[in-house]
Design a protein around this motif. Structure first.
Motif, PDB file in Angstrom:
ATOM      1  N   THR A   6       0.808  -1.211   0.000  1.00 11.84           N
ATOM      2  CA  THR A   6       0.000   0.000   0.000  1.00 11.84           C
ATOM      3  C   THR A   6       0.840   1.260   0.000  1.00 11.84           C
ATOM      4  O   THR A   6       1.900   1.336   0.600  1.00 11.84           O
ATOM      5  N   THR A   9       1.575   2.838   3.556  1.00 10.54           N
ATOM      6  CA  THR A   9       2.758   2.393   4.290  1.00 10.54           C
ATOM      7  C   THR A   9       4.003   3.068   3.743  1.00 10.54           C
ATOM      8  O   THR A   9       4.879   3.486   4.489  1.00 10.54           O
ATOM      9  N   ASP A  55       6.601   2.820  16.030  1.00  8.64           N
ATOM     10  CA  ASP A  55       5.417   3.653  15.780  1.00  8.64           C
ATOM     11  C   ASP A  55       5.080   3.721  14.296  1.00  8.64           C
ATOM     12  O   ASP A  55       3.911   3.723  13.918  1.00  8.64           O
ATOM     13  N   ASP A  58       3.595   0.259  13.312  1.00  8.04           N
ATOM     14  CA  ASP A  58       2.309  -0.011  13.958  1.00  8.04           C
ATOM     15  C   ASP A  58       1.222   0.787  13.224  1.00  8.04           C
ATOM     16  O   ASP A  58       0.768   1.832  13.683  1.00  8.04           O
ATOM     17  N   GLN A  59       0.786   0.269  12.096  1.00 10.35           N
ATOM     18  CA  GLN A  59      -0.112   0.996  11.203  1.00 10.35           C
ATOM     19  C   GLN A  59      -1.463   1.317  11.833  1.00 10.35           C
ATOM     20  O   GLN A  59      -2.020   2.386  11.572  1.00 10.35           O
ATOM     21  N   ASP A  60      -1.998   0.434  12.669  1.00  9.48           N
ATOM     22  CA  ASP A  60      -3.301   0.691  13.268  1.00  9.48           C
ATOM     23  C   ASP A  60      -3.199   1.392  14.625  1.00  9.48           C
ATOM     24  O   ASP A  60      -4.209   1.651  15.275  1.00  9.48           O
ATOM     25  N   LYS A  61      -1.986   1.689  15.032  1.00 16.81           N
ATOM     26  CA  LYS A  61      -1.707   2.443  16.260  1.00 16.81           C
ATOM     27  C   LYS A  61      -2.329   1.822  17.511  1.00 16.81           C
ATOM     28  O   LYS A  61      -2.758   2.516  18.425  1.00 16.81           O
ATOM     29  N   ASP A  62      -2.315   0.472  17.575  1.00 18.24           N
ATOM     30  CA  ASP A  62      -2.856  -0.212  18.745  1.00 18.24           C
ATOM     31  C   ASP A  62      -1.781  -0.587  19.764  1.00 18.24           C
ATOM     32  O   ASP A  62      -2.065  -1.246  20.760  1.00 18.24           O
ATOM     33  N   SER A  66       1.245  -6.585  14.545  1.00 12.05           N
ATOM     34  CA  SER A  66       0.687  -7.859  14.096  1.00 12.05           C
ATOM     35  C   SER A  66       1.687  -8.501  13.146  1.00 12.05           C
ATOM     36  O   SER A  66       2.662  -7.864  12.727  1.00 12.05           O
ATOM     37  N   THR A  68       1.207  -9.062  10.090  1.00  8.06           N
ATOM     38  CA  THR A  68       1.131  -8.284   8.851  1.00  8.06           C
ATOM     39  C   THR A  68       1.933  -6.994   8.973  1.00  8.06           C
ATOM     40  O   THR A  68       2.685  -6.633   8.056  1.00  8.06           O
ATOM     41  N   GLU A  69       1.783  -6.280  10.088  1.00  4.60           N
ATOM     42  CA  GLU A  69       2.523  -5.029  10.276  1.00  4.60           C
ATOM     43  C   GLU A  69       4.031  -5.289  10.329  1.00  4.60           C
ATOM     44  O   GLU A  69       4.817  -4.523   9.773  1.00  4.60           O
TER      45      GLU A  69
END
Length: 191
Positions: A6, A9, A55, A58-62, A66, A68-69
């Motif tokens: 993507t 990213t 940071d 950590d694409q979803d900022k959780d 993961s 995938t990340e």
């Protein structure tokens, strides 16, 4: 289904590169808080966190990486021309890095370019990389609490452990040189 890496990213990696901490090629001293010429795990964790790599990945900022990340982060680091695919030259850098002192571990995993280029189109797309990377098993090795994701501490400790090649719990020369090379301009962690 073929997924291209993507643009989001790629843009995040570019933004991080522009805002990253000062280049550290020969300046690991700024991480060496007690000035003993070596880095303990806490010193490394602080300096590594300042780079903002976790940071950025950590694409979803959780607060967790993961699988995938983690895969996307490594993939984006090797995609030097930010094209969304790895060509053979970029993959060669990956292959060299995996082999150099066993940084990414697991020598049993085939790292042959053609093996990871599943569809044979001459480039390794993010989904092909994710499949190959998943076989390397780094997330599982670093995921101490076995929750299927990496916390920032697990990520930092995993990276620290890879640089601490002799397992002493301290990074000293020549390990410090490896960190300097990897954190500097165009080094592995130069996001």
């Amino acid at each position: 289904m073929t997924m291209k890496f993507t643009k989001i990213t790629s843009i995040a990696a570019l933004v991080a590169a522009l805002g990253a901490a000062p280049v550290m090629a020969q300046d690991t001293g700024m991480w060496d808080v007690n000035s003993d010429g070596a880095l303990g795990a806490d010193e490394f964790a602080t300096g590594f966190a300042d780079r903002g790599i976790f940071d950025t990945w950590d694409q979803d900022k959780d607060g967790l990486l993961s699988d995938t990340e983690f895969s996307d982060g490594v993939y984006g680091t090797y995609d030097a021309n930010v094209s969304g695919d790895l060509d053979e030259t970029e993959y060669g850098v990956y292959d060299d890095r995996r082999s150099a002192a066993g940084y990414w571990g697991n020598d049993e995993v085939a790292t042959d370019y053609q093996a990871w280029d599943v569809d044979g189109d001459g480039v390794i797309l993010s989904n092909e990389f994710a499949d190959g990377w998943g076989e390397v098993g780094m997330l599982g090795e670093w995921d101490v609490d076995a929750d299927g994701a990496l916390s920032e501490d697990e990520f930092s400790n995993g990276v620290f452990g890879e640089y601490d090649e002799d397992g002493t719990g301290i990074i000293e020369e020549p390990e410090l040189t490896d960190i300097g090379d990897d954190m500097g301009d165009e080094g592995f962690w130069d996001v």
